[in-house]
Design an enzyme around this catalytic site. Structure first.
Site, mmCIF file in Angstrom:
data_model
loop_
_atom_site.group_PDB
_atom_site.id
_atom_site.type_symbol
_atom_site.label_atom_id
_atom_site.label_comp_id
_atom_site.label_asym_id
_atom_site.label_seq_id
_atom_site.Cartn_x
_atom_site.Cartn_y
_atom_site.Cartn_z
ATOM 1 N N THR A 144 11.767 -6.585 -11.505
ATOM 2 C CA THR A 144 11.165 -7.904 -11.698
ATOM 3 C C THR A 144 10.041 -8.125 -10.690
ATOM 4 O OG1 THR A 144 13.305 -8.757 -12.433
ATOM 5 C CG2 THR A 144 11.647 -10.381 -11.800
ATOM 6 N N ASN B 295 -7.711 3.759 8.953
ATOM 7 C CA ASN B 295 -7.024 2.581 9.493
ATOM 8 C C ASN B 295 -7.018 2.529 11.015
ATOM 9 O OD1 ASN B 295 -5.138 4.868 8.890
ATOM 10 N ND2 ASN B 295 -3.730 3.610 10.094
ATOM 11 N N GLY C 117 0.797 -1.217 0.000
ATOM 12 C CA GLY C 117 0.000 0.000 0.000
ATOM 13 C C GLY C 117 0.831 1.269 0.000
ATOM 14 N N THR C 118 1.934 1.264 0.727
ATOM 15 C CA THR C 118 2.772 2.460 0.796
ATOM 16 C C THR C 118 3.343 2.811 -0.572
ATOM 17 O OG1 THR C 118 3.339 2.119 3.122
ATOM 18 C CG2 THR C 118 4.865 3.461 1.831
ATOM 19 N N GLN D 17 -7.611 -0.512 3.970
ATOM 20 C CA GLN D 17 -8.430 -1.131 5.020
ATOM 21 C C GLN D 17 -9.810 -1.561 4.528
ATOM 22 O OE1 GLN D 17 -7.550 -2.200 7.881
ATOM 23 N NE2 GLN D 17 -5.575 -1.220 8.147
ATOM 24 N N CYS E 122 4.765 4.381 16.002
ATOM 25 C CA CYS E 122 6.017 4.157 16.735
ATOM 26 C C CYS E 122 7.143 4.924 16.048
ATOM 27 C CB CYS E 122 6.350 2.668 16.762
ATOM 28 S SG CYS E 122 5.208 1.703 17.756
ATOM 29 N N SER F 271 -3.459 -3.497 -0.325
ATOM 30 C CA SER F 271 -2.331 -4.317 0.112
ATOM 31 C C SER F 271 -2.794 -5.726 0.454
ATOM 32 C CB SER F 271 -1.682 -3.662 1.330
ATOM 33 O OG SER F 271 -0.530 -4.364 1.727
ATOM 34 N N ALA F 272 -1.917 -6.714 0.238
ATOM 35 C CA ALA F 272 -2.282 -8.119 0.450
ATOM 36 C C ALA F 272 -2.299 -8.532 1.913
ATOM 37 C CB ALA F 272 -1.313 -9.024 -0.320
ATOM 38 N N HIS F 273 -1.402 -7.978 2.734
ATOM 39 C CA HIS F 273 -1.245 -8.530 4.085
ATOM 40 C C HIS F 273 -2.364 -8.132 5.047
ATOM 41 C CE1 HIS F 273 0.457 -5.126 6.580
ATOM 42 N NE2 HIS F 273 0.634 -4.631 5.364
#
Length: 387
Positions: A241, A155, A73-74, A183, A333, A203-205
């Site tokens: 790649t 988020n 996502g970033t 999200q 953080c 994003s996948a995670h």
């Protein structure tokens, strides 16, 4: 009370689904070809990538040529915001970018970097539910605006922005609109045509896929320059790649999510309601629920009243962790210290109140028993931190 291990930080990341992991394995072993190679090893992998691209496109009602795979996502946010701003400036000389003060840092910091590069930026304020209001955005739109970036789901609080309403404000103007959907993708229905956006990131995670892969949707005809150079991959717009196993995994994770979209939504909705009801029984006056009544059920953000509680984000999260509960402070953080969340402060809380914020985020792997255990620990936490 027997200590349990409860993972309630799914908005931060999720475990890889077993079926997703199985799909990855062949592309880490026998199907190892470089998709840019023209021999059979490369062609086999190229076909798999394009199948994955088509899957993602179908899910959001886009064309496969509008999907670009990224490292997450970033990167997708950076690619879109930098790419559209710079390309559109070269074409039109318009250089104003609008966002809001509750966005993810992947958006805020990218736009700040463009400000230092000479772009005009405006950071509008969100309301107490961390939503962007139409009237607020309307006042900021002028002839200099090139790009607007407003997240789909926050988020930290789970608040849902009415993107289709916001894009209607300027559908007669040549302005590009981006939404960070990290999200929301895989959790609620997304139709890029209904939303009226020119670009979107995911994003996948966050949906039981692996870390390090995501995608950017860029509507056909949208001017955009590359972020990464040095290769012709992704139609000359994203050199390097491809992460083959990651892309296949993203596609499979998205398919699995879409198959159970309604069930998952209703399941976590019940968990969130159970949690909120329990919290109100603990202290209905001094625990504030963030994000509004219609926030995404996958996220529950609460803030402790600093007049009654000794708010310390790090100590609160550590107390939960010691008791087996993984949650987030809703804070960023930085250099090993936890700062009060900019999102929570944007909704109107003081620094002291914001320091008493906890974000719980759910999945279908969580159970009612885990919610009840968490409420027991919260009860102990409130006694410990009460003034």
């Amino acid at each position: 009370m027997i200590k349990k291990i409860v993972y309630l930080d799914n908005a931060a990341t999720t475990p890889v689904h077993p079926k997703v992991f199985e799909k990855m394995i062949p592309f880490l072993k026998e199907n190892f070809g470089n998709p840019s190679s023209i021999h059979s090893f490369g062609r086999k992998v190229r076909v798999a990538i394009e199948d994955a691209r088509e899957t993602i496109a179908n899910i959001i009602n886009a064309d496969p040529s509008e999907i670009y795979f990224t490292s997450g996502g970033t990167e997708a946010n950076n690619f879109i915001i930098n790419g559209i701003s710079k390309a559109n400036f070269n074409e039109t000389r318009r250089n104003k970018i609008i966002t809001n003060n509750a966005e993810h840092h992947a958006v805020l910091d990218t736009i700040e970097n463009l400000f230092h590069a000479g772009f005009e930026t405006e950071i509008i304020k969100v309301n107490k539910e961390t939503k962007v209001e139409s009237n607020t955005l309307r006042k900021s739109i002028d002839e200099k605006v090139s790009l607007i970036s407003i997240m789909h789901v926050n988020n930290e609080t789970g608040s849902i922005n009415n993107i289709s309403e916001l894009t209607k404000l300027f559908d007669d103007k040549d302005i590009y609109f981006h939404t960070d959907a990290v999200q929301s993708f895989g959790k609620i229905k997304i139709d890029v045509k209904e939303l009226g956006v020119n670009s979107l990131s995911a994003s996948a995670h966050k949906i039981n896929g692996p870390k390090g892969v995501g995608f950017a949707y860029v509507k056909s005809g949208t001017p955009i320059s590359p972020l990464l150079f040095g290769g012709s991959q992704e139609r000359n717009r994203r050199g390097g790649t491809e992460n083959i196993a990651g892309i296949i995994a993203l596609s499979e994770a998205a398919k699995i999510k879409m198959e159970s979209l309604d069930y998952s939504f209703q399941y976590v909705e019940k968990l969130k309601k159970r949690m909120i009801d329990g919290i109100k029984n603990l202290d209905s006056e001094n625990i504030f629920i963030n994000g509004g009544n219609d926030s995404l059920p996958y996220i529950l953000s609460l803030t402790l009243n600093s007049e009654k509680y000794n708010n310390d984000a790090e100590s609160i999260i550590m107390f939960l962790d010691i008791n087996g509960i993984a949650a987030s402070s809703g804070s960023a953080c930085t250099s090993g210290t936890i700062k009060a969340s900019h999102v929570i402060k944007a909704s109107g809380y003081s620094e002291k109140d914001a320091a008493g914020t906890v974000r719980f985020s759910f999945s279908t792997e969580n159970t009612e028993e885990e919610i009840d255990y968490t409420l027991e620990i919260l009860s102990n936490l409130l006694k410990k931190f009460q003034k």
